[in-house]
Design a protein around this motif. Structure first.
Motif, PDB file in Angstrom:
ATOM      1  N   ALA A  49      29.549  48.714  48.398  1.00 30.39           N
ATOM      2  CA  ALA A  49      29.587  50.096  48.878  1.00 30.39           C
ATOM      3  C   ALA A  49      30.118  51.034  47.793  1.00 30.39           C
ATOM      4  O   ALA A  49      29.616  52.149  47.617  1.00 30.39           O
ATOM      5  N   HIS A  50      31.113  50.570  47.058  1.00 34.01           N
ATOM      6  CA  HIS A  50      31.665  51.387  45.970  1.00 34.01           C
ATOM      7  C   HIS A  50      30.602  51.612  44.887  1.00 34.01           C
ATOM      8  O   HIS A  50      30.434  52.736  44.392  1.00 34.01           O
ATOM      9  N   ALA A  51      29.878  50.577  44.539  1.00 34.75           N
ATOM     10  CA  ALA A  51      28.827  50.705  43.524  1.00 34.75           C
ATOM     11  C   ALA A  51      27.737  51.658  44.005  1.00 34.75           C
ATOM     12  O   ALA A  51      27.246  52.489  43.229  1.00 34.75           O
ATOM     13  N   ALA A  52      27.375  51.585  45.280  1.00 41.35           N
ATOM     14  CA  ALA A  52      26.356  52.482  45.825  1.00 41.35           C
ATOM     15  C   ALA A  52      26.839  53.931  45.801  1.00 41.35           C
ATOM     16  O   ALA A  52      26.071  54.851  45.514  1.00 41.35           O
ATOM     17  N   ALA A  53      28.132  54.140  46.091  1.00 38.45           N
ATOM     18  CA  ALA A  53      28.690  55.492  46.080  1.00 38.45           C
ATOM     19  C   ALA A  53      28.684  56.077  44.665  1.00 38.45           C
ATOM     20  O   ALA A  53      28.495  57.273  44.493  1.00 38.45           O
ATOM     21  N   LEU A  54      28.894  55.228  43.672  1.00 39.16           N
ATOM     22  CA  LEU A  54      28.850  55.706  42.289  1.00 39.16           C
ATOM     23  C   LEU A  54      27.439  56.120  41.908  1.00 39.16           C
ATOM     24  O   LEU A  54      27.243  57.089  41.182  1.00 39.16           O
ATOM     25  N   GLY A  55      26.477  55.358  42.362  1.00 36.40           N
ATOM     26  CA  GLY A  55      25.077  55.686  42.165  1.00 36.40           C
ATOM     27  C   GLY A  55      24.662  56.023  40.743  1.00 36.40           C
ATOM     28  O   GLY A  55      23.842  56.876  40.522  1.00 36.40           O
ATOM     29  N   GLY A  56      25.253  55.359  39.753  1.00 32.65           N
ATOM     30  CA  GLY A  56      24.864  55.601  38.371  1.00 32.65           C
ATOM     31  C   GLY A  56      25.538  56.801  37.739  1.00 32.65           C
ATOM     32  O   GLY A  56      25.238  57.152  36.611  1.00 32.65           O
ATOM     33  N   ARG A  57      26.432  57.457  38.487  1.00 27.73           N
ATOM     34  CA  ARG A  57      27.122  58.629  37.941  1.00 27.73           C
ATOM     35  C   ARG A  57      28.488  58.225  37.392  1.00 27.73           C
ATOM     36  O   ARG A  57      29.080  57.247  37.823  1.00 27.73           O
ATOM     37  N   GLY A  58      28.978  59.021  36.488  1.00 26.43           N
ATOM     38  CA  GLY A  58      30.341  58.850  36.011  1.00 26.43           C
ATOM     39  C   GLY A  58      30.491  57.720  35.014  1.00 26.43           C
ATOM     40  O   GLY A  58      29.551  57.009  34.668  1.00 26.43           O
ATOM     41  N   ALA A  59      31.728  57.571  34.575  1.00 30.64           N
ATOM     42  CA  ALA A  59      32.062  56.552  33.583  1.00 30.64           C
ATOM     43  C   ALA A  59      32.164  55.181  34.245  1.00 30.64           C
ATOM     44  O   ALA A  59      32.338  55.080  35.463  1.00 30.64           O
ATOM     45  N   PRO A  60      32.051  54.120  33.472  1.00 27.04           N
ATOM     46  CA  PRO A  60      32.281  52.789  34.016  1.00 27.04           C
ATOM     47  C   PRO A  60      33.681  52.705  34.637  1.00 27.04           C
ATOM     48  O   PRO A  60      34.575  53.463  34.267  1.00 27.04           O
ATOM     49  N   CYS A  61      33.850  51.814  35.593  1.00 29.12           N
ATOM     50  CA  CYS A  61      35.144  51.698  36.247  1.00 29.12           C
ATOM     51  C   CYS A  61      35.554  50.228  36.368  1.00 29.12           C
ATOM     52  O   CYS A  61      34.775  49.323  36.057  1.00 29.12           O
ATOM     53  N   VAL A  62      36.769  50.042  36.823  1.00 28.78           N
ATOM     54  CA  VAL A  62      37.338  48.711  36.968  1.00 28.78           C
ATOM     55  C   VAL A  62      37.762  48.516  38.415  1.00 28.78           C
ATOM     56  O   VAL A  62      38.382  49.394  39.008  1.00 28.78           O
ATOM     57  N   ALA A  63      37.430  47.384  38.992  1.00 27.49           N
ATOM     58  CA  ALA A  63      37.924  46.982  40.311  1.00 27.49           C
ATOM     59  C   ALA A  63      38.904  45.838  40.077  1.00 27.49           C
ATOM     60  O   ALA A  63      38.569  44.853  39.414  1.00 27.49           O
ATOM     61  N   VAL A  64      40.125  45.981  40.582  1.00 23.56           N
ATOM     62  CA  VAL A  64      41.152  44.967  40.392  1.00 23.56           C
ATOM     63  C   VAL A  64      41.400  44.267  41.714  1.00 23.56           C
ATOM     64  O   VAL A  64      41.710  44.914  42.712  1.00 23.56           O
ATOM     65  N   LEU A  65      41.244  42.965  41.726  1.00 24.90           N
ATOM     66  CA  LEU A  65      41.456  42.153  42.924  1.00 24.90           C
ATOM     67  C   LEU A  65      42.917  41.711  42.943  1.00 24.90           C
ATOM     68  O   LEU A  65      43.304  40.788  42.227  1.00 24.90           O
ATOM     69  N   LEU A  66      43.721  42.371  43.747  1.00 23.47           N
ATOM     70  CA  LEU A  66      45.144  42.049  43.841  1.00 23.47           C
ATOM     71  C   LEU A  66      45.356  41.130  45.033  1.00 23.47           C
ATOM     72  O   LEU A  66      45.716  41.565  46.130  1.00 23.47           O
ATOM     73  N   CYS A  67      45.114  39.865  44.821  1.00 21.16           N
ATOM     74  CA  CYS A  67      45.221  38.867  45.874  1.00 21.16           C
ATOM     75  C   CYS A  67      45.528  37.516  45.250  1.00 21.16           C
ATOM     76  O   CYS A  67      45.155  37.248  44.115  1.00 21.16           O
ATOM     77  N   ALA A  68      46.210  36.687  46.001  1.00 19.24           N
ATOM     78  CA  ALA A  68      46.552  35.346  45.507  1.00 19.24           C
ATOM     79  C   ALA A  68      45.423  34.367  45.798  1.00 19.24           C
ATOM     80  O   ALA A  68      45.617  33.318  46.386  1.00 19.24           O
ATOM     81  N   GLY A  69      44.255  34.714  45.397  1.00 18.75           N
ATOM     82  CA  GLY A  69      43.093  33.848  45.543  1.00 18.75           C
ATOM     83  C   GLY A  69      42.177  34.051  44.358  1.00 18.75           C
ATOM     84  O   GLY A  69      42.196  35.100  43.716  1.00 18.75           O
ATOM     85  N   ARG A  70      41.355  33.050  44.072  1.00 21.23           N
ATOM     86  CA  ARG A  70      40.459  33.152  42.916  1.00 21.23           C
ATOM     87  C   ARG A  70      39.209  33.965  43.234  1.00 21.23           C
ATOM     88  O   ARG A  70      38.695  34.672  42.405  1.00 21.23           O
ATOM     89  N   PHE A  71      38.664  33.814  44.418  1.00 24.80           N
ATOM     90  CA  PHE A  71      37.454  34.516  44.838  1.00 24.80           C
ATOM     91  C   PHE A  71      36.338  34.343  43.820  1.00 24.80           C
ATOM     92  O   PHE A  71      35.738  35.312  43.356  1.00 24.80           O
ATOM     93  N   ASP A  72      36.074  33.088  43.469  1.00 29.21           N
ATOM     94  CA  ASP A  72      35.031  32.785  42.480  1.00 29.21           C
ATOM     95  C   ASP A  72      33.654  33.265  42.923  1.00 29.21           C
ATOM     96  O   ASP A  72      32.800  33.540  42.089  1.00 29.21           O
ATOM     97  N   GLY A  73      33.414  33.390  44.231  1.00 27.69           N
ATOM     98  CA  GLY A  73      32.115  33.835  44.728  1.00 27.69           C
ATOM     99  C   GLY A  73      31.922  35.334  44.690  1.00 27.69           C
ATOM    100  O   GLY A  73      30.823  35.831  44.934  1.00 27.69           O
ATOM    101  N   LEU A  74      32.954  36.083  44.378  1.00 26.13           N
ATOM    102  CA  LEU A  74      32.873  37.537  44.336  1.00 26.13           C
ATOM    103  C   LEU A  74      32.239  37.982  43.023  1.00 26.13           C
ATOM    104  O   LEU A  74      32.601  37.490  41.956  1.00 26.13           O
ATOM    105  N   ARG A  75      31.284  38.886  43.102  1.00 30.71           N
ATOM    106  CA  ARG A  75      30.556  39.340  41.918  1.00 30.71           C
ATOM    107  C   ARG A  75      30.560  40.857  41.834  1.00 30.71           C
ATOM    108  O   ARG A  75      30.461  41.540  42.851  1.00 30.71           O
ATOM    109  N   SER A  76      30.617  41.362  40.626  1.00 27.88           N
ATOM    110  CA  SER A  76      30.472  42.794  40.420  1.00 27.88           C
ATOM    111  C   SER A  76      29.029  43.172  40.729  1.00 27.88           C
ATOM    112  O   SER A  76      28.104  42.540  40.227  1.00 27.88           O
ATOM    113  N   PRO A  77      28.825  44.194  41.559  1.00 21.57           N
ATOM    114  CA  PRO A  77      27.455  44.565  41.920  1.00 21.57           C
ATOM    115  C   PRO A  77      26.753  45.407  40.861  1.00 21.57           C
ATOM    116  O   PRO A  77      25.582  45.735  41.002  1.00 21.57           O
TER     117      PRO A  77
END
Length: 114
Positions: A62-90
Motif C-alpha cells: 500500500a505504501h508503494a502504491a501511494a508513492l506511485g513513482g513520485r518522490g525520492a527513494p525511501c526506506v522501510a525499517v522493520l522494527l520487530c524481533a523476527g526475521r520475516f524472510d518472506g517479506l519483500r520490498s514491492p
C-alpha cells in the motif's frame, strides 16, 4: 500491520509442547519463534511470524502504491524481533531494512548460537 485486526482474526500461537521428562527441549527454528505484540486496542497477542508476514506485506504494498513513482527513494525499517524472510520490498525505490536479521547474522558470524 495489525490496525483493524481483531483477536479472533489471527491464528494465535499455542504454548510450545514440553519435552518428555529427561529430554532436552527441541531446537527452535528462529523463523518460527512466537512474537508477542499488541492489537490496536492494546490487547496482547502471541502470533507466529508467518501470520504477520502477509499483513506487513500488505502495508508495504500500500505504501508503494501511494508513492506511485513520485518522490525520492525511501526506506522501510522493520522494527520487530523476527526475521520475516518472506517479506519483500514491492518496489526498487523502497529499501527494506531488517535490523533484527542483521544483528542475528552478525552474532552468528561471531559464533553466537543461542
Amino acid at each position: 500491520a495489525l490496525d483493524g485486526v481483531c483477536e479472533g482474526a489471527l491464528p494465535l500461537t499455542p504454548p510450545p509442547p514440553q519435552p518428555p521428562p529427561g529430554l532436552p527441549p527441541s531446537p527452535v527454528d528462529a523463523s518460527d519463534c512466537p512474537l508477542i505484540t499488541r492489537l490496536n486496542d492494546g490487547t496482547p497477542v502471541t502470533v507466529h511470524e508467518a501470520a504477520l508476514t502477509p499483513l506487513l506485506q500488505r502495508q508495504l504494498d500500500a505504501h508503494a502504491a501511494a508513492l506511485g513513482g513520485r518522490g525520492a527513494p525511501c526506506v522501510a525499517v522493520l522494527l520487530c524481533a523476527g526475521r520475516f524472510d518472506g517479506l519483500r520490498s514491492p518496489s526498487e525505490r523502497i529499501t527494506l531494512l531488517r535490523p533484527f536479521a542483521a544483528a542475528a547474522d552478525a552474532a552468528a558470524r561471531r559464533g553466537v548460537r543461542d
